[in-house]
Motif scaffolding. Sequence first.
Motif: not given
Length: 326
Positions: A105-107, A234-237, A256-263, A268-269
């Motif tokens: 909800s913050t996004i 992927v978030p800033e920083g 390494v595969h199926e790497l996912h990064i999200w907010p 929090e990430t």
Amino acid sequence: MGAGHTHNHPRNHAHHDGHGHGHSHGHGHSHAPADFGRAFAIGIVLNTAFVIVEAIYGFLSGSMALVADAGHNLSDVLALLMAWGASIAAKRAPTERFTYGYKSSTILAALANAALLLIAIGAIFYETLHRMTDPQPIEGMTVVIVASIGIAINAFTAMLFMKGSKDDLNIRGAYLHMAADALVSAGVVLAGLAIIWTGALWIDPAVSLIIVAVIAWGTWGLLKDSVKMGLLGVPEGISEANVREYLSGLSGVDEVHELHIWPMSTTETALTAHLVMPAGHPGDAFLHDIARELDHHHRINHATIQIEQSRECAQHGSACFGADAT
């Protein structure tokens, strides 16, 4: 094949579930949204009172600049209410339907604040063009006094959110609203003084155009970042390449595969990744170390790591690549 889950909680503990899945909860920093409840309450009360005062004196002095600024301030009150509501919702516990809680909800609030700023820019720009074509006499001193109060209130409110504006996009939205309004009020003061000294009514809309440009510049950054977060970018920083390099360089990791990064929220990430390793469970200490490294050096605080045995992959080909983390 095993799946390891690394999350950051106040206490360390590790166990095996009896099915080849290792779960590790590593000690890390606290990434919960900072509590700006007092700042929101003060900002909302002060700005609501100022909106009423500014609108009244705007009509009494004949200054559409003050009336327009009162409308802008009203949008700021709404923005503060949204941001405050989102920060409260983000702390609510997860439910069966919302298993991540209401962190996102913050996004949404940051995106809504960017939209409100764009509407405010459009309103100010429209009013500026109108005053250019049809300048009106203004009681300069009244404008200067009321707008000066606006500078003090908005600058003070902005300072309340300054500390959190670098790390929390939701708080940055509130901060930008207040800072932008302080700029608007400053421009109105300068325009009022210039009109008193010179009598040139064109100064007012000219200053307004400069203010619009400044607000638009800050709004663009907020809008770009909030849209990217809304699209799970992927978030800033945080560097996906650096995270991949770290995971690939771990002892025993072949791939390494199926790497996912999200907010998950504006503070929090989360991360998921599959690590292909030799046969044999790597152990919970291995998962703890990954959690700690991702938390402390990559600002990722919710990680789920799935371990795939390279021997199994050799036997079953690409079948192991379709495994889901559990």
